[in-house]
Design an enzyme around this catalytic site. Structure first.
Site, PDB file in Angstrom:
ATOM      1  N   SER A 143      -0.859  -2.280  -3.568  1.00  0.00           N
ATOM      2  CA  SER A 143       0.408  -1.524  -3.484  1.00  0.00           C
ATOM      3  C   SER A 143       1.586  -2.381  -3.923  1.00  0.00           C
ATOM      4  CB  SER A 143       0.648  -1.058  -2.049  1.00  0.00           C
ATOM      5  OG  SER A 143      -0.378  -0.206  -1.615  1.00  0.00           O
TER       6      SER A 143
ATOM      7  N   HIS B 113      -7.231   2.390  -2.233  1.00  0.00           N
ATOM      8  CA  HIS B 113      -7.314   2.930  -0.863  1.00  0.00           C
ATOM      9  C   HIS B 113      -8.169   4.203  -0.841  1.00  0.00           C
ATOM     10  CE1 HIS B 113      -3.070   1.094  -0.192  1.00  0.00           C
ATOM     11  NE2 HIS B 113      -3.919   0.354   0.489  1.00  0.00           N
TER      12      HIS B 113
ATOM     13  N   ARG C 273     -10.842  -7.170  -1.171  1.00  0.00           N
ATOM     14  CA  ARG C 273     -10.615  -7.471  -2.587  1.00  0.00           C
ATOM     15  C   ARG C 273     -10.798  -8.958  -2.793  1.00  0.00           C
ATOM     16  NH1 ARG C 273      -4.775  -4.835  -2.325  1.00  0.00           N
ATOM     17  NH2 ARG C 273      -5.021  -5.929  -0.382  1.00  0.00           N
TER      18      ARG C 273
ATOM     19  N   LYS D 222       7.347  -5.581   6.426  1.00  0.00           N
ATOM     20  CA  LYS D 222       7.044  -5.502   4.995  1.00  0.00           C
ATOM     21  C   LYS D 222       8.148  -4.804   4.192  1.00  0.00           C
ATOM     22  CE  LYS D 222       2.094  -5.988   4.373  1.00  0.00           C
ATOM     23  NZ  LYS D 222       0.885  -5.365   3.806  1.00  0.00           N
TER      24      LYS D 222
HETATM   25  P1  ADP Z   1      -2.158  -3.969   5.002  1.00  0.00           P
HETATM   26  O1  ADP Z   1      -0.691  -3.847   5.130  1.00  0.00           O
HETATM   27  O2  ADP Z   1      -2.917  -3.953   6.282  1.00  0.00           O
HETATM   28  O3  ADP Z   1      -2.648  -5.053   4.041  1.00  0.00           O
HETATM   29  P2  ADP Z   1      -2.700  -2.091   2.909  1.00  0.00           P
HETATM   30  O4  ADP Z   1      -2.134  -0.717   2.890  1.00  0.00           O
HETATM   31  O5  ADP Z   1      -2.199  -3.037   1.907  1.00  0.00           O
HETATM   32  O6  ADP Z   1      -2.556  -2.587   4.376  1.00  0.00           O
HETATM   33  O7  ADP Z   1      -4.279  -2.005   2.790  1.00  0.00           O
HETATM   34  C1  ADP Z   1      -5.086  -1.402   3.755  1.00  0.00           C
HETATM   35  C2  ADP Z   1      -6.514  -1.843   3.565  1.00  0.00           C
HETATM   36  O8  ADP Z   1      -6.971  -1.437   2.291  1.00  0.00           O
HETATM   37  C3  ADP Z   1      -6.743  -3.343   3.610  1.00  0.00           C
HETATM   38  O9  ADP Z   1      -8.011  -3.556   4.229  1.00  0.00           O
HETATM   39  C4  ADP Z   1      -6.801  -3.752   2.172  1.00  0.00           C
HETATM   40  O10 ADP Z   1      -7.570  -4.901   1.989  1.00  0.00           O
HETATM   41  C5  ADP Z   1      -7.505  -2.533   1.590  1.00  0.00           C
HETATM   42  N1  ADP Z   1      -7.254  -2.365   0.160  1.00  0.00           N
HETATM   43  C6  ADP Z   1      -6.079  -2.184  -0.454  1.00  0.00           C
HETATM   44  N2  ADP Z   1      -6.231  -2.067  -1.789  1.00  0.00           N
HETATM   45  C7  ADP Z   1      -7.576  -2.172  -2.036  1.00  0.00           C
HETATM   46  C8  ADP Z   1      -8.399  -2.164  -3.217  1.00  0.00           C
HETATM   47  N3  ADP Z   1      -7.866  -2.025  -4.434  1.00  0.00           N
HETATM   48  N4  ADP Z   1      -9.723  -2.328  -3.055  1.00  0.00           N
HETATM   49  C9  ADP Z   1     -10.252  -2.497  -1.833  1.00  0.00           C
HETATM   50  N5  ADP Z   1      -9.550  -2.528  -0.687  1.00  0.00           N
HETATM   51  C10 ADP Z   1      -8.228  -2.370  -0.777  1.00  0.00           C
END
Ligand code: ADP
Length: 168
Positions: A130, A19, A92, A43
């Site tokens: 996460s 992030h 990803r 979630k």
């Molecule tokens: P959500 O609940 O919307 O999936 P997240 O907190 O998991 O939210 O992720 C927010 C954004 O960050 C999403 O667009 C996700 O694809 C991106 N993201 C999370 N981890 C990574 C990573 N390691 N590399 C690139 N993008 C990421």
């Protein structure tokens, strides 16, 4: 001159190095980057919304054009409220593609003036999620390659681990 602003939405439970890499890259593309932290009760997050917001704020304190705002509404409405012309998402590998593609497509139909922009994190950070960070930590594994030391300490504390979870 008009200011270019973007919203980067997510759950951030907890915020990872993936992030933060996207935030750093995104903050260079716009004048103002608003990180939208969602309530997302479906979630069952490890951290409450205020905790997640505090963590993201702490980890992005060095970025002068980044702010952290809670949201619990339609993303496109939130983006309009924030004066953003872009939604920033991290992509990803293939696993994210289908969901992100569908969401961007539907959001485009809801509001065609706001563009979804996908960024890729540094190659070494791309596998980080996460969900997996929490799973590894629950089984006592090292998460310090995936999150900052302060976030690793927060996760350890939440799980009642005495020590910081450290890798080699
Ligand atoms: P959500 O609940 O919307 O999936 P997240 O907190 O998991 O939210 O992720 C927010 C954004 O960050 C999403 O667009 C996700 O694809 C991106 N993201 C999370 N981890 C990574 C990573 N390691 N590399 C690139 N993008 C990421």
């Amino acid at each position: 001159m008009t200011q270019r602003a973007a919203v980067y939405p997510g759950t951030f439970d907890p915020v990872t190095l993936g992030h933060l890499d996207i935030i750093q890259r995104g903050s260079r593309l716009v004048d103002r980057l608003v990180i939208g932290v969602t309530t997302n009760p479906s979630k069952e997050p490890m951290f409450t919304l205020p905790e997640r917001m505090d963590m993201v704020r702490r980890e992005t304190a060095d970025f002068p054009n980044v702010s952290v705002v809670e949201f619990d509404s339609l993303l496109m409405n939130f983006a309009e409220e924030q004066g953003a012309s872009m939604i920033l998402r991290g992509l990803r590998a293939v696993a994210d593609f289908e969901y992100e593609y569908q969401m961007a497509g539907m959001n485009q139909q809801l509001n065609d003036r706001i563009e979804t922009v996908f960024l890729m994190a540094d190659v070494s950070l791309q596998p980080i999620a996460s969900r997996l960070v929490k799973e590894i930590a629950r089984y006592g594994g090292a998460i310090d390659k995936f999150v900052t030391p302060a976030v690793a300490a927060d996760v350890a504390a939440r799980l009642g681990h005495k020590d910081l979870i450290r890798g080699k």
